[in-house]
Scaffold this motif. Structure first.
Motif, PDB file in Angstrom:
ATOM      1  N   GLY A 339     -18.715  26.751  74.003  1.00 13.64           N
ATOM      2  CA  GLY A 339     -19.882  26.645  73.147  1.00 13.64           C
ATOM      3  C   GLY A 339     -21.015  25.895  73.839  1.00 13.64           C
ATOM      4  N   LEU A 340     -20.674  24.785  74.499  1.00 14.43           N
ATOM      5  CA  LEU A 340     -21.705  24.043  75.207  1.00 14.43           C
ATOM      6  C   LEU A 340     -22.343  24.892  76.310  1.00 14.43           C
ATOM      7  CD1 LEU A 340     -19.949  20.554  75.488  1.00 14.43           C
ATOM      8  CD2 LEU A 340     -21.844  21.185  73.976  1.00 14.43           C
ATOM      9  N   ARG A 341     -21.514  25.709  76.977  1.00 17.67           N
ATOM     10  CA  ARG A 341     -22.072  26.553  78.046  1.00 17.67           C
ATOM     11  C   ARG A 341     -23.057  27.575  77.476  1.00 17.67           C
ATOM     12  NH1 ARG A 341     -18.560  30.357  82.171  1.00 17.67           N
ATOM     13  NH2 ARG A 341     -20.356  31.050  83.439  1.00 17.67           N
ATOM     14  N   LEU A 342     -22.738  28.145  76.263  1.00 14.93           N
ATOM     15  CA  LEU A 342     -23.658  29.109  75.645  1.00 14.93           C
ATOM     16  C   LEU A 342     -24.948  28.414  75.221  1.00 14.93           C
ATOM     17  CD1 LEU A 342     -21.122  31.211  73.514  1.00 14.93           C
ATOM     18  CD2 LEU A 342     -22.266  31.872  75.626  1.00 14.93           C
ATOM     19  N   GLN A 343     -24.824  27.164  74.648  1.00 14.65           N
ATOM     20  CA  GLN A 343     -26.032  26.442  74.253  1.00 14.65           C
ATOM     21  C   GLN A 343     -26.905  26.137  75.473  1.00 14.65           C
ATOM     22  OE1 GLN A 343     -25.031  22.945  71.987  1.00 14.65           O
ATOM     23  NE2 GLN A 343     -23.706  24.088  70.529  1.00 14.65           N
ATOM     24  N   LEU A 344     -26.252  25.691  76.531  1.00 16.70           N
ATOM     25  CA  LEU A 344     -27.006  25.358  77.737  1.00 16.70           C
ATOM     26  C   LEU A 344     -27.735  26.581  78.288  1.00 16.70           C
ATOM     27  CD1 LEU A 344     -27.694  23.192  79.811  1.00 16.70           C
ATOM     28  CD2 LEU A 344     -25.623  23.862  81.073  1.00 16.70           C
ATOM     29  N   SER A 345     -27.091  27.703  78.227  1.00 14.34           N
ATOM     30  CA  SER A 345     -27.728  28.926  78.722  1.00 14.34           C
ATOM     31  C   SER A 345     -28.932  29.301  77.861  1.00 14.34           C
ATOM     32  CB  SER A 345     -26.701  30.052  78.752  1.00 14.34           C
ATOM     33  OG  SER A 345     -27.285  31.244  79.178  1.00 14.34           O
ATOM     34  N   GLY A 346     -28.775  29.172  76.519  1.00 16.73           N
ATOM     35  CA  GLY A 346     -29.889  29.503  75.641  1.00 16.73           C
ATOM     36  C   GLY A 346     -31.062  28.547  75.814  1.00 16.73           C
ATOM     37  N   HIS A 347     -30.759  27.222  75.925  1.00 18.22           N
ATOM     38  CA  HIS A 347     -31.831  26.254  76.102  1.00 18.22           C
ATOM     39  C   HIS A 347     -32.581  26.491  77.405  1.00 18.22           C
ATOM     40  CE1 HIS A 347     -30.673  24.304  72.479  1.00 18.22           C
ATOM     41  NE2 HIS A 347     -29.629  23.582  72.968  1.00 18.22           N
ATOM     42  N   ARG A 348     -31.869  26.881  78.457  1.00 13.99           N
ATOM     43  CA  ARG A 348     -32.529  27.136  79.744  1.00 13.99           C
ATOM     44  C   ARG A 348     -33.456  28.345  79.641  1.00 13.99           C
ATOM     45  NH1 ARG A 348     -27.465  26.163  83.957  1.00 13.99           N
ATOM     46  NH2 ARG A 348     -27.542  23.864  83.895  1.00 13.99           N
ATOM     47  N   ILE A 349     -33.041  29.333  78.873  1.00 14.84           N
ATOM     48  CA  ILE A 349     -33.915  30.506  78.688  1.00 14.84           C
ATOM     49  C   ILE A 349     -35.178  30.095  77.936  1.00 14.84           C
ATOM     50  CG2 ILE A 349     -34.090  32.757  77.585  1.00 14.84           C
ATOM     51  CD1 ILE A 349     -31.104  33.119  78.151  1.00 14.84           C
ATOM     52  N   GLU A 350     -35.013  29.282  76.856  1.00 17.02           N
ATOM     53  CA  GLU A 350     -36.180  28.853  76.093  1.00 17.02           C
ATOM     54  C   GLU A 350     -37.108  27.993  76.961  1.00 17.02           C
ATOM     55  OE1 GLU A 350     -34.758  26.844  72.642  1.00 17.02           O
ATOM     56  OE2 GLU A 350     -33.902  28.655  71.727  1.00 17.02           O
ATOM     57  N   ARG A 351     -36.502  27.111  77.818  1.00 16.48           N
ATOM     58  CA  ARG A 351     -37.349  26.287  78.670  1.00 16.48           C
ATOM     59  C   ARG A 351     -38.147  27.144  79.635  1.00 16.48           C
ATOM     60  NH1 ARG A 351     -37.896  24.316  83.505  1.00 16.48           N
ATOM     61  NH2 ARG A 351     -38.555  22.148  83.831  1.00 16.48           N
ATOM     62  N   SER A 352     -37.504  28.169  80.174  1.00 22.69           N
ATOM     63  CA  SER A 352     -38.207  29.040  81.107  1.00 22.69           C
ATOM     64  C   SER A 352     -39.378  29.731  80.418  1.00 22.69           C
ATOM     65  CB  SER A 352     -37.227  30.060  81.687  1.00 22.69           C
ATOM     66  OG  SER A 352     -37.892  30.955  82.532  1.00 22.69           O
ATOM     67  N   ARG A 353     -39.152  30.173  79.172  1.00 21.55           N
ATOM     68  CA  ARG A 353     -40.239  30.834  78.445  1.00 21.55           C
ATOM     69  C   ARG A 353     -41.364  29.823  78.145  1.00 21.55           C
ATOM     70  NH1 ARG A 353     -36.727  34.305  74.010  1.00 21.55           N
ATOM     71  NH2 ARG A 353     -35.831  35.804  75.538  1.00 21.55           N
ATOM     72  N   ALA A 354     -40.946  28.581  77.722  1.00 23.54           N
ATOM     73  CA  ALA A 354     -41.955  27.585  77.380  1.00 23.54           C
ATOM     74  C   ALA A 354     -42.752  27.174  78.614  1.00 23.54           C
ATOM     75  CB  ALA A 354     -41.287  26.361  76.748  1.00 23.54           C
ATOM     76  N   ALA A 367     -39.253  18.445  75.779  1.00 24.43           N
ATOM     77  CA  ALA A 367     -38.266  18.375  74.697  1.00 24.43           C
ATOM     78  C   ALA A 367     -37.040  19.208  75.028  1.00 24.43           C
ATOM     79  CB  ALA A 367     -38.906  18.837  73.380  1.00 24.43           C
ATOM     80  N   LEU A 368     -37.281  20.391  75.570  1.00 22.59           N
ATOM     81  CA  LEU A 368     -36.141  21.257  75.943  1.00 22.59           C
ATOM     82  C   LEU A 368     -35.353  20.626  77.081  1.00 22.59           C
ATOM     83  CD1 LEU A 368     -37.803  24.797  75.752  1.00 22.59           C
ATOM     84  CD2 LEU A 368     -36.083  23.837  74.210  1.00 22.59           C
ATOM     85  N   ASP A 369     -35.995  19.932  78.014  1.00 23.99           N
ATOM     86  CA  ASP A 369     -35.260  19.254  79.089  1.00 23.99           C
ATOM     87  C   ASP A 369     -34.354  18.179  78.528  1.00 23.99           C
ATOM     88  OD1 ASP A 369     -36.404  20.827  81.005  1.00 23.99           O
ATOM     89  OD2 ASP A 369     -38.021  19.392  81.493  1.00 23.99           O
ATOM     90  N   ALA A 370     -34.827  17.462  77.494  1.00 20.04           N
ATOM     91  CA  ALA A 370     -33.998  16.432  76.880  1.00 20.04           C
ATOM     92  C   ALA A 370     -32.786  17.038  76.207  1.00 20.04           C
ATOM     93  CB  ALA A 370     -34.831  15.624  75.874  1.00 20.04           C
TER      94      ALA A 370
END
Length: 761
Positions: A339-354, A367-370
């Motif tokens: 689950g943590l790996r899926l969250q980390l992957s999603g957050h990295r995608i959002e950070r890239s878009r942001a 905020a996404l880096d935090a």
């Protein structure tokens, strides 16, 4: 000057130009080879056959008588497995053993005793003395052996011989038999050696038959020797077998007695040990063994658990060190990490878009880096928990291993203590069983040997006596003559091939052209020196010349025709030279001078080599035939052949090597002004001569090469020397050509293009 252009169409004396050949060996080459060398091959063949015939005449005829025996052996009924085990057919083994016995010195002594002969008896004499060539070869062999044979050491003379060394102590009967054999060897040994040299013992076919062949100069002696050997061997063989069986029975009897004593001691030791350790129980030992086996399997499982856990822990640590805590989910079955790996992957995608939408320094990206850092921290905690769990499992398994090893040590000590007596008892029983088996086997063999001694029969039966031969068996004249003929042909062919391969002389005009790279403008036939001198004396006299001399004059005329066409305006200076002395350049120059003079041209032949005065100069001229000195050097005489002759050495009254170049230039210029053709015979190129002094005055340079006498390397070196001297308009001439032999080196059609001199008359 004419520079060779337009003159090669005139050359028609080399038929090889019309039939180009490649470098492969053809049937025609083999035919020409045999045509050239048939006499040498025939002479060697005849010599070898004659020598062999003379040797056959000196060899005394020998007669051979043959008796046949067969072996009777119980091993003849053996199964084929014996052949497979040994790799050699059993029949051949038996026959070879018997043949070795027949060839022994002891048996030969018995035959000599039966015949009642000694080494001086005519029955044992060999044939007459060997032929002279064989005696010579034997003498050479003995001489060479004496040279290479090592000399004895200085102290060897004082050492005792083999006969003087004392023998080991033996039984009295054995020592007596050895003394008897030594006496027989001393008395009958030479005769036995002569007899062995007359016998030939070999197996007949692939069975148990043996043929005994005796050779002697008298057919009666040959038959007597063969029959004596065939009759004596059954008795000799029976005696050997009986003696061997007697020795075997004695040996087996002693061994059986010793084995019986050993068996008694072994059985007594087993009974005593069973009485002393009666409390040993086999069931307890089996139960302990089963417990040890169970603990061993548990120990293997615990050690496997340790290895597995350590491998998983190390793999997790390597993934964490390489790709972070979340990467451990690849090998761990943990829902939290997944689950943590899926969250980390999603957050990295959002950070890239942001970051692409707001920029890398925007608050949304921070905020996404935090959030990503927090997820990584949770994954690190979960991974550390799992690694700690692995370490706990490994510790528990290590404790289990230590406990099992301690139990195993105790059980093994108990088993060793209880089973040591059983092992000792089994050892004593095995020793007793082995002694019993050996005793029974030796007792059986000893009994059979004692029975076999009483039933012993000869192992050889006589099949046929030797008859008195009617015809000699040696020497085989026809076979030896045939072999000599084949050897003579082989030696002759080898010698002929050796001569062909080692001969590097030039034998054809094509070979001369290939070696020199020059046009070959003609060839002169061979003529002996005496006839050549007579020919030069008769030139211009009007006398009728023989056919061979007329042919040589005609060949000189053709050569002169070519050279006159190669010169400018019917005038010129032609220099004649060669690689070495004696290659016919003087004769070539004289023939060309005669041919040009016969056409009405004024020709002078200048001898600048001092080797043509006798060959090309006519007898002393009559009064009025000598030209006075003037612009032309003095000493010019007229030859009966129609040309003028000048000896440079006689005119200059000094050696040729002392003539200055200015004198030579003045002489050649004055001669060229007065005469149409100036022919200069110079020294050979490869000697310390003066050919270089005349090259710049020459309109043409003719190099003479003697047929089948001048080496190819010599001619090549000569041409290279001339080219180094910047010689121009060089031509080659073949001299001393033997027309009959010439056809043996050309292609087969060459003999049809060149008529023999006897057909040209």
């Amino acid at each position: 000057m004419n520079r060779r252009s337009g003159v090669f169409s005139f050359m028609a004396d080399d038929p090889l130009d019309a039939t180009p050949r490649d470098g492969a060996v053809k049937l025609s080459d083999i035919y020409l080879f045999f045509w050239r060398r048939w006499l040498l091959i025939g002479l060697i063949f005849l010599a070898v056959v004659v020598v062999n015939g003379v040797m056959l005449m000196q060899i005394q005829p020998r007669y051979t008588a043959t008796a046949e025996v067969t072996l009777v052996d119980p091993r003849q009924n053996s199964t084929p497995i014996a052949d497979l085990l040994t790799g050699v057919p059993l029949s051949r083994q038996v026959v070879e053993q018997e043949i070795a016995t027949m060839r022994s010195k002891a048996f030969m002594i018995e035959v000599v005793k039966r015949l009642g002969v000694d080494e001086t008896s005519p029955m044992l004499k060999a044939g007459g003395p060997p032929p002279l060539p064989l005696r010579v070869l034997g003498s050479v062999k003995r001489f060479v052996s004496g040279l290479i044979r090592s000399k004895p050491a200085a102290g060897a003379a004082g050492k005792p011989s083999a006969a003087s060394v004392p023998l080991p102590q033996t039984a009295p009967e054995t020592e007596a038999a050895a003394q008897v054999l030594a006496g027989d060897m001393l008395q009958y040994g030479p005769a036995a050696d002569r007899l062995a040299a007359l016998l030939q013992i070999e197996q007949s076919g692939n069975g148990y038959g043996i043929s005994l062949s005796a050779e002697a100069a008298d057919p009666l002696f040959a038959a007597a020797i063969a029959n004596a050997v065939a009759a004596e061997y059954p008795r000799f063989s029976l005696g050997l077998r009986s003696q061997a069986i007697e020795e075997q029975v004695q040996l087996l009897s002693g061994r059986v007695e010793e084995l019986g004593h050993n068996l008694e001691e072994a059985e007594t030791a087993v009974v005593d040990f069973q009485t002393r350790v009666a409390g040993v129980n086999q069931d307890n030992a089996d139960r302990l063994n089963r417990q040890i086996e169970n603990l061993g399997r548990a120990l293997i499982e615990a050690r496997t658990e340790i290895v597995t856990v350590e491998a998983q822990r190390l793999q997790v640590l390597e993934l964490v060190a390489a790709d972070g805590p979340a990467a451990a989910s690849q090998v761990l079955d943990s829902p939290i990490l997944n689950g943590l790996r899926l969250q980390l992957s999603g957050h990295r995608i959002e950070r890239s878009r942001a970051a692409g939408q707001f920029g890398a320094d925007a608050p949304q990206v921070a905020a996404l880096d935090a959030v990503i850092a927090r997820v990584k921290e949770e994954a690190a905690l979960e991974t550390a928990r799992i690694v700690a769990e692995y370490e706990t499992r490994a510790s528990i398994a290590s404790a289990v291993v230590a406990s099992i090893e301690e139990k195993l040590t105790g059980l093994e000590q108990l088993v060793n203590a209880r089973s040591r007596n059983m092992v000792e008892l089994a050892k004593l029983r095995r020793i007793a069983d082995a002694n019993r088996i050996a005793y029974e086997e030796f007792l059986k063999v000893a009994t059979e040997s004692a029975q076999l001694k009483a039933l012993q029969q000869p192992s050889v039966r006589l099949l046929s006596f030797a008859e008195v031969p009617q015809t000699p068996s040696a020497p085989r004249s026809l076979l030896r003559l045939a072999i000599a003929g084949v050897a003579g042909l082989a030696i002759g062919l080898g010698a002929a091939l050796l001569l062909e391969l080692t001969s590097n002389s030039i034998k054809t005009t094509r070979a001369l052209r290939q070696a020199t790279g020059l046009p070959v403008i003609g060839s002169l036939s061979h003529l002996r020196k005496k006839r050549a001198a007579q020919l030069l004396g008769r030139l211009g006299s009007g006398a009728q010349l023989p056919a061979a001399e007329r042919t040589l004059v005609e060949e000189g005329r053709k050569l002169a025709l070519f050279l006159s066409g190669a010169a400018d305006r019917g005038r010129g200076t032609i220099v004649f030279t060669s690689a070495l002395p004696g290659e016919g350049k003087a004769m070539t120059a004289a023939l060309v001078a005669h041919a040009l003079a016969a056409r009405g041209q004024s020709v002078i032949l200048v001898d600048a080599a001092q080797d043509s005065a006798k060959a090309s100069r006519a007898p002393s001229p009559a009064a009025g035939d000598t030209e006075a000195a003037g612009p032309v050097p003095g000493g010019v005489v007229r030859s009966p052949a129609g040309y003028w002759f000048l000896s440079v050495a006689e005119t200059a009254r000094t050696g040729l090597d002392c003539l200055p170049d200015r004198w030579i230039e003045t002489a050649v210029t004055s001669l060229a002004d007065k005469y149409d053709y100036v022919l200069i015979n110079t020294t050979p190129v490869l000697s310390l001569g003066n050919v270089s002094s005349f090259l710049r005055h020459a309109d043409a340079l003719v190099v003479a090469s003697r047929w089948n006498a001048t080496a190819q390397q010599t001619v090549e070196t000569c041409i290279e020397r001339l080219r180094d001297l910047r010689a121009q308009n060089i031509y080659a001439v073949m001299t001393g050509v033997k027309r009959r032999a010439e056809r043996k080196y050309e292609y087969p059609g060459f003999m049809k293009t060149v008529k023999p001199w006897w057909k040209q008359t």
